[in-house]
Design a protein around this motif. Structure first.
Motif, PDB file in Angstrom:
ATOM      1  N   GLU A  37       5.866  17.645  -4.365  1.00  0.00           N
ATOM      2  CA  GLU A  37       5.804  16.006  -5.083  1.00  0.00           C
ATOM      3  C   GLU A  37       4.720  15.319  -5.234  1.00  0.00           C
ATOM      4  OE1 GLU A  37       9.520  12.977  -6.448  1.00  0.00           O
ATOM      5  OE2 GLU A  37       9.287  14.048  -4.548  1.00  0.00           O
ATOM      6  N   THR A  38       3.494  15.981  -5.331  1.00  0.00           N
ATOM      7  CA  THR A  38       2.182  15.352  -5.409  1.00  0.00           C
ATOM      8  C   THR A  38       1.684  15.627  -6.781  1.00  0.00           C
ATOM      9  OG1 THR A  38       0.839  17.496  -4.757  1.00  0.00           O
ATOM     10  CG2 THR A  38       1.550  15.756  -2.969  1.00  0.00           C
ATOM     11  N   SER A  39       2.084  16.379  -7.542  1.00  0.00           N
ATOM     12  CA  SER A  39       1.529  16.641  -8.912  1.00  0.00           C
ATOM     13  C   SER A  39       0.264  17.397  -8.976  1.00  0.00           C
ATOM     14  CB  SER A  39       1.686  15.615  -9.956  1.00  0.00           C
ATOM     15  OG  SER A  39       2.971  15.116 -10.301  1.00  0.00           O
ATOM     16  N   GLU A  40      -0.054  18.170  -7.686  1.00  0.00           N
ATOM     17  CA  GLU A  40      -1.392  18.645  -7.822  1.00  0.00           C
ATOM     18  C   GLU A  40      -1.344  20.047  -7.638  1.00  0.00           C
ATOM     19  OE1 GLU A  40      -3.442  15.365  -4.712  1.00  0.00           O
ATOM     20  OE2 GLU A  40      -2.565  17.055  -3.680  1.00  0.00           O
ATOM     21  N   LEU A  84      11.479  26.848  -3.659  1.00  0.00           N
ATOM     22  CA  LEU A  84      11.380  26.186  -4.946  1.00  0.00           C
ATOM     23  C   LEU A  84      10.389  24.816  -4.906  1.00  0.00           C
ATOM     24  CD1 LEU A  84      11.971  26.202  -7.972  1.00  0.00           C
ATOM     25  CD2 LEU A  84      13.973  24.630  -7.432  1.00  0.00           C
ATOM     26  N   THR A  85       9.177  24.926  -5.612  1.00  0.00           N
ATOM     27  CA  THR A  85       8.263  23.846  -5.427  1.00  0.00           C
ATOM     28  C   THR A  85       8.701  22.706  -6.253  1.00  0.00           C
ATOM     29  OG1 THR A  85       7.178  24.824  -7.205  1.00  0.00           O
ATOM     30  CG2 THR A  85       6.584  25.629  -5.099  1.00  0.00           C
ATOM     31  N   CYS A  86       7.772  21.321  -5.845  1.00  0.00           N
ATOM     32  CA  CYS A  86       8.288  20.255  -6.792  1.00  0.00           C
ATOM     33  C   CYS A  86       7.008  19.881  -7.166  1.00  0.00           C
ATOM     34  CB  CYS A  86       8.751  19.116  -5.650  1.00  0.00           C
ATOM     35  SG  CYS A  86       9.017  17.442  -6.389  1.00  0.00           S
ATOM     36  N   ASP A  87       6.856  20.160  -8.403  1.00  0.00           N
ATOM     37  CA  ASP A  87       5.643  20.079  -9.175  1.00  0.00           C
ATOM     38  C   ASP A  87       5.586  19.369 -10.547  1.00  0.00           C
ATOM     39  OD1 ASP A  87       7.075  22.116 -10.184  1.00  0.00           O
ATOM     40  OD2 ASP A  87       5.163  23.635 -10.406  1.00  0.00           O
ATOM     41  N   PRO A  88       6.211  18.249 -10.495  1.00  0.00           N
ATOM     42  CA  PRO A  88       6.340  17.299 -11.713  1.00  0.00           C
ATOM     43  C   PRO A  88       5.238  16.892 -12.614  1.00  0.00           C
ATOM     44  CG  PRO A  88       6.728  15.828  -9.876  1.00  0.00           C
ATOM     45  CD  PRO A  88       6.487  17.177  -9.344  1.00  0.00           C
ATOM     46  N   ILE A  91       0.938  -1.332   0.153  1.00  0.00           N
ATOM     47  CA  ILE A  91       0.120   0.086  -0.159  1.00  0.00           C
ATOM     48  C   ILE A  91       0.906   1.154  -0.163  1.00  0.00           C
ATOM     49  CG2 ILE A  91      -1.934   1.128   0.944  1.00  0.00           C
ATOM     50  CD1 ILE A  91      -2.730  -1.390   2.618  1.00  0.00           C
ATOM     51  N   LEU A  92       0.741   1.915  -1.104  1.00  0.00           N
ATOM     52  CA  LEU A  92       1.367   3.339  -1.141  1.00  0.00           C
ATOM     53  C   LEU A  92       0.575   4.450  -0.681  1.00  0.00           C
ATOM     54  CD1 LEU A  92       2.956   2.526  -4.474  1.00  0.00           C
ATOM     55  CD2 LEU A  92       3.968   2.041  -2.538  1.00  0.00           C
ATOM     56  N   TYR A  93       1.305   5.398  -0.081  1.00  0.00           N
ATOM     57  CA  TYR A  93       0.404   6.439   0.529  1.00  0.00           C
ATOM     58  C   TYR A  93       1.212   7.728   0.169  1.00  0.00           C
ATOM     59  CZ  TYR A  93      -1.121   2.967   3.912  1.00  0.00           C
ATOM     60  OH  TYR A  93      -1.602   1.752   4.494  1.00  0.00           O
ATOM     61  N   GLY A  94       0.372   9.019   0.768  1.00  0.00           N
ATOM     62  CA  GLY A  94       1.027  10.327   0.194  1.00  0.00           C
ATOM     63  C   GLY A  94       1.743  10.462  -1.212  1.00  0.00           C
ATOM     64  N   SER A  95       2.741  11.058  -1.419  1.00  0.00           N
ATOM     65  CA  SER A  95       3.338  11.286  -2.589  1.00  0.00           C
ATOM     66  C   SER A  95       3.811  10.148  -3.444  1.00  0.00           C
ATOM     67  CB  SER A  95       4.753  12.144  -2.468  1.00  0.00           C
ATOM     68  OG  SER A  95       5.130  12.365  -3.506  1.00  0.00           O
ATOM     69  N   LEU A  96       3.805   8.939  -2.773  1.00  0.00           N
ATOM     70  CA  LEU A  96       4.018   7.623  -3.239  1.00  0.00           C
ATOM     71  C   LEU A  96       2.896   7.320  -4.186  1.00  0.00           C
ATOM     72  CD1 LEU A  96       6.301   5.588  -0.857  1.00  0.00           C
ATOM     73  CD2 LEU A  96       7.161   6.530  -3.118  1.00  0.00           C
ATOM     74  N   ALA A  97       1.838   7.463  -3.369  1.00  0.00           N
ATOM     75  CA  ALA A  97       0.587   7.018  -4.088  1.00  0.00           C
ATOM     76  C   ALA A  97       0.139   8.098  -5.407  1.00  0.00           C
ATOM     77  CB  ALA A  97      -0.563   7.285  -3.045  1.00  0.00           C
ATOM     78  N   LYS A  98       0.526   9.372  -4.987  1.00  0.00           N
ATOM     79  CA  LYS A  98       0.022  10.578  -5.906  1.00  0.00           C
ATOM     80  C   LYS A  98       0.764  10.451  -7.182  1.00  0.00           C
ATOM     81  CE  LYS A  98      -2.490  13.186  -2.369  1.00  0.00           C
ATOM     82  NZ  LYS A  98      -2.356  14.380  -1.575  1.00  0.00           N
TER      83      LYS A  98
END
Length: 399
Positions: A387-390, A325-329, A42-49
């Motif tokens: 790093e959620t790509s949201e 600096l944001t992480c928005d891949p 089960i992947l949660y958080g950023s790993l899930a998103k």
């Protein structure tokens, strides 16, 4: 602090937190439960998103290739300890037998729930730049000599493997062509940058073009799942090798000098990892690209044999001017804006060294202070920018 072997990790991309980390966790789980036949992850958080974009599921399936493996992307459950949280569950006849929770804390390192670090043994007793610089001054040694003192002379062989791997990634990347996987249609550009010379090209333009070509080469190799070195992460793996390769070609620095520079850079990366974070999911891209820029600046300053104050100032500036600096891949892929950021950070690292050469005696901000500031800034960033790509580009871009 841990050995630099936990900072410079040789492995396959595209993500240290989302690919290398889960692979390491899966292998640890199998080592503890070698006979397990059915596994649920089960992947949660950023790993899930952003896991699909980072190929987390594919990486896990490769590790569990001879076993039944179910992977669940849970985007709703809160991640109170770390945004890169994952549960590995051993299942027998439909019943849960054992569950182990792991956290992918950045740079490919994982820790189990309740565990402090992957390797509890710390080889460095000093945990701030102030302490390390005072120690070096008292003994009239350079930072790389302090590294060798703590790690042992055999660390040179490891650093040699690191440098060989970095150079190999550059060599592959500057000749590769085509479109990177993932559906964005991202074209490899390192080859074009490396070969596209102009008749009236100024020395400054040539410098920027070559540095960018090297940074693109490594970053594109990473995005394509190639073998790279985390420096400090996969997403920021192009900065340090780009700066070192350019300076070696330009100034004829020896491999021995390059290894000393890598050792110096490792102290900067280790201090940030120990006192703040190198995880984009935890503190945004400032923790990845900002740290890589600081490492590259310190490495270049060592090559130029600048003093401790100048090395500190170059590294401090590199972090300071990446704050926030944001992480928005986009689509969770380590492509846009990640690849381009590696090139810009590499150029910025050399600029920081140049400025430090002139102004180190008038600086007001210490490296230790900026690391603490970066960590607090990262924690203040909204989760959509970690790093959620949201948020940011990931939210705006539509194709």
């Amino acid at each position: 602090m841990q050995s630099l072997k936990f900072l410079y990790r040789i492995g396959k991309g595209p993500s240290s937190s989302h690919t290398m980390g889960p692979i390491a966790a899966a292998r640890r789980f199998l080592k503890e439960l070698p006979d397990v036949q059915t596994v649920k992850v089960i992947l949660y958080g950023s790993l899930a998103k952003t896991g699909k974009g980072h190929m987390t599921d594919l990486a896990l399936q490769q590790v569990f290739s001879d076993r039944k493996c179910e992977i669940v992307f849970d985007e709703e459950t809160p991640t109170d300890v770390h945004p890169n949280t994952m549960d590995f569950i051993a299942v027998c006849d439909g019943v849960e037998v054992k569950r182990i929770r792991y956290y992918s804390i950045g740079g490919g390192e994982v820790v189990a729930d309740g565990e402090k670090t992957e390797a509890n043994k710390e080889v460095y007793k000093l945990n701030s730049f102030t302490e390390i610089s005072e120690y070096c001054r008292e003994r009239n040694i350079r930072i790389w000599q302090y590294v060798e003192e703590c790690e042992g002379s055999e660390i040179t062989e490891y650093l040699s493997d690191v440098w060989d791997t970095m150079q190999a990634a550059i060599k592959r990347g500057i000749v590769a062509e085509g479109i990177l996987h993932g559906g964005l249609g991202t074209q490899r550009k390192a080859r074009y940058l490396f070969r596209q010379k102009h008749i009236d090209e100024s020395e400054e333009t040539k410098t920027n073009r070559l540095i960018c070509a090297y940074a693109y080469a490594v970053s594109e190799e990473n995005a394509g799942g190639g073998t790279i070195v985390t420096a400090p992460t996969c997403g920021a793996c192009g900065v340090v090798p780009a700066v070192l390769k350019y300076l070696q070609v330009k100034r004829n620095f020896t491999d021995t000098q390059i290894l000393h520079a890598l050792a110096t850079a490792s102290v900067i990366g280790n201090l940030i990892k120990t006192n703040a974070s190198i995880s984009g999911a935890e503190c945004g891209c400032q923790a990845e690209i900002g740290t890589a820029c600081a490492m590259a600046a310190a490495a270049a300053a060592e090559l130029y044999e600048l003093d401790l104050d100048q090395i500190e100032y170059a590294a401090e500036m590199s972090i300071e001017h990446h704050l926030g600096l944001t992480c928005d891949p986009i689509r969770g892929l380590v492509q846009i804006p990640c690849i381009e950021r590696n090139a810009i950070a590499a150029m910025r690292a050399l600029n920081a060294v140049s400025l430090a050469d002139f102004l180190a005696d008038s600086r007001k901000i210490s490296f230790d202070m900026i690391v603490e500031t970066m960590y607090e800034t990262g924690k203040d960033l909204k989760v959509i920018y970690r790093e959620t790509s949201e948020g940011g580009l990931a939210k705006k871009y539509r194709s």
